[in-house]
Design a protein around this motif. Sequence first.
Motif, mmCIF file in Angstrom:
data_model
loop_
_atom_site.group_PDB
_atom_site.id
_atom_site.type_symbol
_atom_site.label_atom_id
_atom_site.label_comp_id
_atom_site.label_asym_id
_atom_site.label_seq_id
_atom_site.Cartn_x
_atom_site.Cartn_y
_atom_site.Cartn_z
ATOM 1 N N MET A 130 1.492 9.089 -7.548
ATOM 2 C CA MET A 130 0.201 8.753 -7.145
ATOM 3 C C MET A 130 -0.240 7.725 -6.263
ATOM 4 S SD MET A 130 -2.652 9.650 -10.054
ATOM 5 C CE MET A 130 -1.669 9.005 -11.457
ATOM 6 N N ILE A 131 0.695 6.616 -6.448
ATOM 7 C CA ILE A 131 0.671 5.441 -5.624
ATOM 8 C C ILE A 131 0.827 6.115 -4.112
ATOM 9 C CG2 ILE A 131 1.614 3.324 -4.856
ATOM 10 C CD1 ILE A 131 2.369 2.960 -7.964
ATOM 11 N N GLY A 132 1.786 6.691 -3.789
ATOM 12 C CA GLY A 132 2.062 7.068 -2.399
ATOM 13 C C GLY A 132 1.237 7.898 -1.803
ATOM 14 N N GLN A 133 0.709 9.138 -2.669
ATOM 15 C CA GLN A 133 -0.462 9.891 -2.230
ATOM 16 C C GLN A 133 -1.710 9.287 -1.826
ATOM 17 O OE1 GLN A 133 0.350 12.487 -0.974
ATOM 18 N NE2 GLN A 133 -0.246 14.315 -2.238
ATOM 19 N N SER A 134 -1.885 8.075 -2.651
ATOM 20 C CA SER A 134 -3.121 7.376 -2.225
ATOM 21 C C SER A 134 -3.124 6.400 -1.088
ATOM 22 C CB SER A 134 -3.413 6.410 -3.528
ATOM 23 O OG SER A 134 -3.695 7.056 -4.781
ATOM 24 N N TYR A 135 -1.775 5.975 -0.642
ATOM 25 C CA TYR A 135 -1.690 5.377 0.454
ATOM 26 C C TYR A 135 -1.678 6.729 1.666
ATOM 27 C CZ TYR A 135 -0.250 0.792 -1.299
ATOM 28 O OH TYR A 135 -0.588 -0.459 -1.752
ATOM 29 N N PHE A 136 -0.956 7.632 1.559
ATOM 30 C CA PHE A 136 -1.109 8.785 2.355
ATOM 31 C C PHE A 136 -2.542 9.209 2.612
ATOM 32 C CE2 PHE A 136 -0.483 12.892 4.018
ATOM 33 C CZ PHE A 136 0.676 12.725 4.658
ATOM 34 N N LYS A 137 -3.219 9.113 1.669
ATOM 35 C CA LYS A 137 -4.495 9.570 2.164
ATOM 36 C C LYS A 137 -5.415 8.790 2.840
ATOM 37 C CE LYS A 137 -4.975 13.521 -0.493
ATOM 38 N NZ LYS A 137 -5.188 14.762 0.156
ATOM 39 N N GLN A 138 -5.024 7.459 3.013
ATOM 40 C CA GLN A 138 -5.771 6.534 3.777
ATOM 41 C C GLN A 138 -4.987 6.373 4.984
ATOM 42 O OE1 GLN A 138 -7.096 2.965 1.255
ATOM 43 N NE2 GLN A 138 -5.523 3.784 -0.057
ATOM 44 N N ILE A 139 -3.914 6.997 5.532
ATOM 45 C CA ILE A 139 -3.368 6.860 6.839
ATOM 46 C C ILE A 139 -4.457 7.124 7.637
ATOM 47 C CG2 ILE A 139 -1.735 7.985 8.599
ATOM 48 C CD1 ILE A 139 0.171 8.538 6.189
ATOM 49 N N PRO A 140 -4.664 6.389 8.798
ATOM 50 C CA PRO A 140 -5.787 6.232 9.729
ATOM 51 C C PRO A 140 -5.282 7.212 11.033
ATOM 52 C CG PRO A 140 -4.603 4.306 9.944
ATOM 53 C CD PRO A 140 -3.918 5.038 8.893
ATOM 54 N N ASP A 141 -5.998 7.321 11.651
ATOM 55 C CA ASP A 141 -5.985 7.794 13.335
ATOM 56 C C ASP A 141 -4.863 6.964 13.983
ATOM 57 O OD1 ASP A 141 -6.443 7.632 16.509
ATOM 58 O OD2 ASP A 141 -6.864 9.684 15.689
ATOM 59 N N VAL A 142 -3.942 7.670 14.830
ATOM 60 C CA VAL A 142 -2.768 7.271 15.095
ATOM 61 C C VAL A 142 -3.264 6.038 16.339
ATOM 62 C CG1 VAL A 142 -2.709 8.436 17.591
ATOM 63 C CG2 VAL A 142 -0.505 7.557 16.348
ATOM 64 N N THR A 143 -4.211 5.830 16.710
ATOM 65 C CA THR A 143 -4.749 4.566 17.534
ATOM 66 C C THR A 143 -5.069 3.294 16.655
ATOM 67 O OG1 THR A 143 -7.251 5.145 17.433
ATOM 68 C CG2 THR A 143 -5.830 6.373 19.270
ATOM 69 N N ARG A 144 -4.998 3.541 15.506
ATOM 70 C CA ARG A 144 -5.594 2.331 14.709
ATOM 71 C C ARG A 144 -4.252 1.820 14.001
ATOM 72 N NH1 ARG A 144 -9.923 4.099 10.528
ATOM 73 N NH2 ARG A 144 -10.091 2.010 10.221
ATOM 74 N N ASP A 145 -4.282 0.508 13.246
ATOM 75 C CA ASP A 145 -3.169 -0.042 12.409
ATOM 76 C C ASP A 145 -2.813 0.701 11.611
ATOM 77 O OD1 ASP A 145 -1.925 -2.730 11.903
ATOM 78 O OD2 ASP A 145 -2.514 -2.120 10.000
ATOM 79 N N GLN A 146 -1.185 0.835 11.480
ATOM 80 C CA GLN A 146 -0.659 1.942 10.520
ATOM 81 C C GLN A 146 -0.025 1.236 9.418
ATOM 82 O OE1 GLN A 146 -0.516 5.214 11.271
ATOM 83 N NE2 GLN A 146 -1.875 4.538 12.712
ATOM 84 N N GLU A 147 -0.651 0.165 8.846
ATOM 85 C CA GLU A 147 -0.197 -0.593 7.698
ATOM 86 C C GLU A 147 -0.083 0.535 6.422
ATOM 87 O OE1 GLU A 147 -1.098 -4.317 4.677
ATOM 88 O OE2 GLU A 147 -2.545 -3.832 6.335
#
Length: 292
Positions: A130-147
């Motif tokens: 669930m931790i991983g999926q929660s970060y995955f759901k917040q992955i932004p557009d490729v033009t933005r920061d990828q933290e």
Amino acid sequence: MTNIDATLPSAAAKLGRKGTIALRVVLLCSLVALAGCLGKEDDSDQPDIPAGELYNQGLKLMSEGKLRAASARFGEVDKQQPYTEWARKALIMQAFTYYRQGKYDDTIEAAKRYVALYPASPDAAYAQYMIGQSYFKQIPDVTRDQESTQRAIAAMQEVVERYPNSEYVDDAQKAIIVARDQLAGKEMQIGRYYLERREYPAAINRFKTVVTQYGNTRQVEEALYRLTSAYYAMGIVSEAQTAAAVLGHNFPDSPWYKDAYSLLQSGGVSPSENKSSWISKAFQTVTGLGGT
């Protein structure tokens, strides 16, 4: 030719074990029988209600779709009887209800706490997932920061390494592949920016990162074409020929190879691999698309 970047919204929609979360909830809910009458939906503390009854209330509220109130009930269990079996079960359910509400930061906090407190629990792998999926759901557009992308990879790698026999490993590995492709896409986006401005060394460095660090992603085909273009523009024809030759050898049907071949042909040269080139050496370690 149209640029191809990672498309996270659609990729994320396709990712994940179908029905896994719903199944996990059913399994957890089956641990106890629903009991007790519920009052109105609110988040107030209820110190006079036993932990078991609060937990059952949370399950019933969740089944009714009242996730916010359910989260509060599960949280109250932990407040009343921390470090008990009731608290353990309530904490994982609280993380789940947060996830269902799209409260990903709260999910991460609750799930991390669960993993820290109960690392040997049968549900620890699920919490880490669930931790991983929660970060995955917040992955932004490729033009933005990828933290968030980096954190998603790290969290999913924890699933793979710490819980290799869990049912979540396959999904975690798929998520890692998609997230790595996103990072490669970010490098491509920056590299194209430099290439358009004829800042060739800077562009080459970005495309080199894709080839050496993300050689098993779908971005590598375009990266090799862009290396062909950048090196050729700088007059470093041998490296341009090598990039095109490696592209053609590994992806003979790629439209990017057709463009690279045409570019070299326009200057009267053809793809030709220099085995001592860093490009050639980099691909000696690549075993195929889709790896990690």
